[in-house]
Scaffold this motif. Structure first.
Motif, mmCIF file in Angstrom:
data_model
loop_
_atom_site.group_PDB
_atom_site.id
_atom_site.type_symbol
_atom_site.label_atom_id
_atom_site.label_comp_id
_atom_site.label_asym_id
_atom_site.label_seq_id
_atom_site.Cartn_x
_atom_site.Cartn_y
_atom_site.Cartn_z
ATOM 1 N N ILE A 1 -50.705 23.470 -15.188
ATOM 2 C CA ILE A 1 -50.263 22.321 -15.898
ATOM 3 C C ILE A 1 -50.128 20.968 -15.108
ATOM 4 N N ARG A 2 -50.667 19.840 -15.461
ATOM 5 C CA ARG A 2 -50.080 19.366 -14.918
ATOM 6 C C ARG A 2 -48.723 18.250 -13.601
ATOM 7 N N SER A 3 -47.886 18.940 -14.237
ATOM 8 C CA SER A 3 -47.267 18.441 -13.426
ATOM 9 C C SER A 3 -46.448 19.407 -11.721
ATOM 10 N N ARG B 1 -41.792 28.833 -13.469
ATOM 11 C CA ARG B 1 -42.822 27.757 -15.009
ATOM 12 C C ARG B 1 -43.026 26.815 -13.538
ATOM 13 N N HIS C 1 -43.943 24.285 -14.205
ATOM 14 C CA HIS C 1 -43.295 23.266 -14.298
ATOM 15 C C HIS C 1 -42.491 22.414 -12.745
ATOM 16 N N TYR C 2 -42.808 21.206 -12.619
ATOM 17 C CA TYR C 2 -42.178 21.055 -11.504
ATOM 18 C C TYR C 2 -41.626 19.967 -11.125
ATOM 19 N N SER C 3 -40.717 19.326 -10.925
ATOM 20 C CA SER C 3 -40.196 17.973 -10.853
ATOM 21 C C SER C 3 -40.033 17.817 -9.295
ATOM 22 N N ARG C 4 -40.597 16.527 -9.043
ATOM 23 C CA ARG C 4 -40.668 15.724 -7.941
ATOM 24 C C ARG C 4 -38.860 15.179 -7.271
ATOM 25 N N ARG C 5 -38.111 15.192 -8.356
ATOM 26 C CA ARG C 5 -36.891 14.692 -8.345
ATOM 27 C C ARG C 5 -35.850 15.983 -7.893
ATOM 28 N N ILE C 6 -36.490 16.387 -8.062
ATOM 29 C CA ILE C 6 -35.395 17.743 -7.659
ATOM 30 C C ILE C 6 -35.791 18.565 -6.844
ATOM 31 N N ALA D 1 -38.761 20.729 -7.266
ATOM 32 C CA ALA D 1 -38.570 22.241 -7.402
ATOM 33 C C ALA D 1 -39.229 22.874 -8.955
ATOM 34 N N PHE D 2 -39.489 23.807 -8.790
ATOM 35 C CA PHE D 2 -40.537 24.831 -9.917
ATOM 36 C C PHE D 2 -38.978 24.757 -10.771
ATOM 37 N N GLN D 3 -39.468 25.475 -11.772
ATOM 38 C CA GLN D 3 -38.404 25.849 -12.884
ATOM 39 C C GLN D 3 -38.363 27.232 -13.396
#
Lengths: 204, 353
Positions: free
Chosen positions: A9-11, A173, A175-180, A182-184
């Protein structure tokens, strides 16, 4: 070799080999096998001596124990710092960023946990994403945030895994947050408590 | 700002709950914005101008204030008390928050003068929200004169989740949100993401180019010309706050459906999503208004009963899984099939008059 990432996925972050670029300061942050990416970067640079004379390398051993400090130290860098762990490395990075000017080139290499946390600190100072190069090397263990308790578990190897903070069984997942940085992780047996599949080693 | 529902004070607003006792009901199911305009469903950009529509429907005004208003605001206050991370605004989004506050206050005072009023004397504004018992004098663009930041202040008084998208580098960045009635996504995790990043987990739509087209479309969104689209999912019980954070609490309810209780417990969850370009910040406000209707209320409309059965039955597995009802689909189809006689349905989403 760059650690390949299966398209998903794109995140989910993607990576590319580091390329030498002109810059006033070359700030290199790496862990474990990321050292090899820096060595290869220097090997292909036309302006190797120029980069070396304005390079600052901040390094920590990888989660698998790989420690190439001696090789890096022998390169003749203007500044080299070895931290025992990533958390111990970050305050140094933040201090260096406080003095970094536009025109600084950032090279991040190693595990996704190292790359993500360094990138987060750099972005927080307002540097453009385009100034940051990232090459994933070595271990593929993941840094995962529990979406339920918000605690982050480092070096996750299996899927599912037990949150090191709240103890829930989480699936990982992409799904990845650059702000955190981390992956979810999401509770795998929320709908059927107790029905947790056998953990599989997905990240090494 | 404390919200205490006073029964009888406003006979129009229902005293009801979206948790524990789940007393939420629609007095008039015909008011429900049924989202399917044909007998099958696939992702599409499906945008249309967000203009006032039919009287007596959710489309009559751009910001629909319905009988659930007070109860929803009480529910939101409870969610925020339990988890303040459900409302976040990155520091550069304050101006967009003021833009949204202005948009909402002006629309509500214009469309519902019996409940809301806004008087302006230069930058000195006076806001009255009678249903919630709020009266506030403040200075527009001066945060220190409100009890919360402007975004949180106004979205604590407005049905629907809201996110604010900053526009940079030809992309939209979700840099603020008030998200307490979400279909299983985490603001705390997604805040700061680009358009493609926060939509990353959605299956099938990326491959169809839906998000590329949607982003192009939204970057051209003009102030004064809002647009809207539908989204939908399924929820067991009229639970507004289906957050990933609390999934271990509400997830087990998905295993409680029987043919006997399904009509009352299973709800179609519709998001009437509207998007507004904001004038000062150039940000885009995204209003995700959630409407819930139980299956037993939906099937009182014969056209909707037939159509819901066909949509649920024929939906691709990936979508049913993403929307979280793959495990209950067979039971839903069985229950709905009793209300589908196979007759053709008319185009469009309105009930047959």
């Amino acid at each position: 070799m760059l650690t390949p990432v299966t398209p998903t996925i794109r995140s989910r972050p993607v990576y590319a080999p580091l390329e030498p670029r002109p810059g006033r300061l070359h700030l290199m942050v790496a862990d474990g096998e990321g050292a090899d990416a820096l060595i290869e970067l220097l090997a292909k640079a036309n302006n190797r001596s120029e980069i070396l004379s304005s390079a600052h390398v901040i390094y920590a051993p990888g989660p698998n124990g790989t420690d190439r400090s001696d090789v890096l130290k022998a390169l003749g860098l203007r500044q080299f710092f070895r931290a025992p762990t990533i958390p111990a490395l970050l305050p140094r990075l933040v201090r260096v960023l406080a003095d970094a000017h536009m025109g600084t080139q950032f090279y991040l290499a190693g595990t996704e946990g190292l790359i993500g946390q360094a990138e987060r600190e750099i972005m927080a100072t307002g540097f453009p994403m385009g100034a940051i190069q990232k090459e994933h090397r070595g271990s593929t263990v993941r840094r995962v945030q529990c979406v339920h308790c918000k605690g982050i578990t480092e070096n996750v190897a299996t899927d599912p895994f037990k949150c090191s903070h709240c103890g829930l069984n989480l699936f990982v997942r992409d799904h990845y947050s650059r702000r955190i940085a981390a992956f979810q992780g999401v509770n795998i047996d929320a709908e059927d408590p107790g029905q947790v599949p056998e953990p599989v080693v997905r990240f090494k | 700002m404390s919200l205490d529902f006073k029964p009888g004070a406003f006979d129009f607003f229902r005293d009801e709950t979206f948790r524990e006792s789940f007393t939420y009901r629609n007095s008039n199911p015909l008011r429900f914005p049924f989202p399917f305009d044909r007998d099958d469903y696939m992702y599409s950009v499906n945008m249309e101008p967000h203009v006032p529509g039919r009287k007596g429907t959710a489309f009559e005004h751009i910001l629909d204030v319905d009988e659930h208003y007070v109860a929803e605001m009480i529910d939101r206050a409870k969610v925020l008390a339990d988890d303040p991370l459900r409302c976040q605004s990155l520091p550069h989004m304050t101006l967009a928050g003021w833009d949204l506050l202005e948009l909402i206050m002006e629309a509500k005072a214009r469309d519902y003068p019996q409940w809301f009023s806004l008087t302006k004397n230069g930058n000195r504004w006076h806001w009255v929200n009678r249903p919630l018992g709020i009266e506030q004098s403040f200075t527009f663009l001066d945060e220190s004169t409100l009890p919360y930041g402007p975004f949180e202040y106004i979205t604590r008084q407005t049905q629907g989740d809201f996110s604010l998208q900053d526009e940079r580098d030809n992309d939209l960045w979700m840099d603020a949100g008030m998200i307490t009635s979400q279909a299983d996504w985490s603001l705390d995790f997604d805040i700061g993401m680009s358009f493609m990043e926060w939509h990353a987990p959605v299956p099938l739509a990326h491959e169809k180019g839906v998000f590329d087209r949607a982003l192009k479309f939204l970057l051209k969104l003009q102030h004064g010309a809002p647009v809207r689209r539908f989204n939908w999912t399924m929820t067991v019980n009229p639970l507004l706050d289906t957050a990933p954070e609390t999934y271990p609490k509400w997830g087990p309810t998905k295993t409680t459906l029987t043919q006997e209780n399904l009509g009352a417990k299973q709800h179609l969850r519709v998001e009437l999503q509207s998007l507004y370009r904001l004038p000062r910040s150039n940000a885009i406000a995204f209003d995700i208004r959630c409407y819930l209707c139980s299956f037993e209320q939906i099937v009182t409309v014969p056209k909707w009963a037939r159509r819901l059965h066909r949509v649920v039955r024929d939906l691709p597995d990936e979508l049913a899984a993403y929307k979280g009802f793959l495990r209950n689909r067979p039971a839903m189809v069985e229950w709905l099939s009793k209300y589908d006689d196979g007759a053709p349905t008319s185009p469009g989403w309105w009930p047959d008059d």
